[in-house]
Enzyme design. Structure first.
Site, PDB file in Angstrom:
ATOM      1  NE  ARG A  48      -3.597   0.155   2.492  1.00 33.69           N
ATOM      2  CZ  ARG A  48      -4.271   0.559   3.562  1.00 33.69           C
ATOM      3  NH1 ARG A  48      -4.246  -0.166   4.693  1.00 33.69           N
ATOM      4  NH2 ARG A  48      -4.961   1.691   3.541  1.00 33.69           N
ATOM      5  CB  CYS A  77      -2.017   4.199   8.968  1.00 32.48           C
ATOM      6  SG  CYS A  77      -3.459   4.762   9.911  1.00 32.48           S
TER       7      CYS A  77
END
Length: 284
Positions: A184, A241
């Protein structure tokens, strides 16, 4: 004795049903939002209550002007305090959060309680797996507590916003750490992140790197050595995040390591990439 970072399953078993102890089940599945509630109803630590990431530990995705704040923005402080009171939490309560995902969701509740000034909160080290592995049983009984009276105090944690991190692209005064999985971070998982990549200059420290193979946190000394190789000063670091949830796991690890003071970027990548004018980096 107050627990302020981690607690073992054995220690929790000695206190879980005490009147001033409140245990909160934070199990969740980002792909199946009802999975946590179903798991809780099937069996939970006796006396525990359930916290839903979307409804209890997050706020509205847009602000009063309709601007997107990220997938899991912080709840309004007053609304969150009301949720805590509904769970029976008082100013003197010892709160324990747990999940089944290595602490990635329980750490969010840990951080939120510190955000409203309550430090007597800890995460069950190893989660529900450690509880059952220690020979303790799960209950399907739903048991509430009398309404609590906790009052918000001065925050014990700090945050940064998108504007601060935009300025940091030039100033370079903050070390930005991204807790997402490496694919990611590199921009290779479009299923979760339609806009792939990361904030330019950010470093990747996957939250699972804080854990041992058995799902418990690494020893404090090991965490300290590993984190000191990544950040020179926690007070000059910001954790982010995908949506401000797993970043709290890194903040908990820093606290365990004796390296407090890093900030959270609550909107994280989901807020950052929603504004096309903000730059995006990809790869390592």
């Amino acid at each position: 004795m107050r627990y302020t970072t981690l607690i073992s399953a054995t220690e929790l078993a000695q206190h879980a049903l005490e009147p001033d102890w409140v245990v909160i089940d934070c199990r969740h599945d980002l792909a199946l939002p009802d999975a946590g509630r179903l798991a809780f109803e099937a069996g939970h630590i006796p006396g525990a209550q359930f916290a839903h990431l979307d409804r209890d530990l997050s706020g509205s995705k847009t602000d009063a002007q309709g601007i997107f704040r990220g997938r899991h923005p912080l709840p309004e402080r007053a609304a969150f305090v009301e949720t805590l009171r509904r769970w029976g939490i008082n100013n003197k309560s010892q709160v324990i959060a747990y999940d089944a995902q290595g602490g990635m969701f329980a750490a969010r509740l840990w951080w939120l309680l510190r955000w409203i000034g309550h430090d007597a909160v800890a995460v069950l080290d190893g989660g529900v797996q450690a509880w059952t592995a220690s020979g303790m049983w799960l209950s399907a009984e739903l048991r509430g507590k009398p309404y609590g009276d906790i009052i918000a105090q001065a925050p014990l944690v700090t945050t940064v916003d998108a504007a601060t991190l935009v300025a940091n692209l030039q100033e370079q005064t903050l070390t930005v750490i991204d807790a997402r999985a490496p694919d990611r971070f590199r921009g290779e998982n479009e299923t979760i992140d339609p806009v792939g990549g990361h904030i330019p200059g950010a470093q990747n420290r996957f939250f699972k790197n804080n854990l041992q193979e058995d799902g418990r946190f690494k020893p404090a000394a090991q965490l300290r050595a590993e984190w000191q190789a990544v950040i020179a000063s926690p007070q000059a670091a910001a954790m982010q995040c995908g949506s401000g949830v797993t970043a709290c796991h890194n903040l908990l690890a820093l606290e365990v390591a004796g390296l407090p003071g890093a900030a959270l970027y609550p909107g994280s990548w989901s807020e950052w990439c929603a504004e096309p004018a903000r730059p995006v980096a990809s790869g390592d």
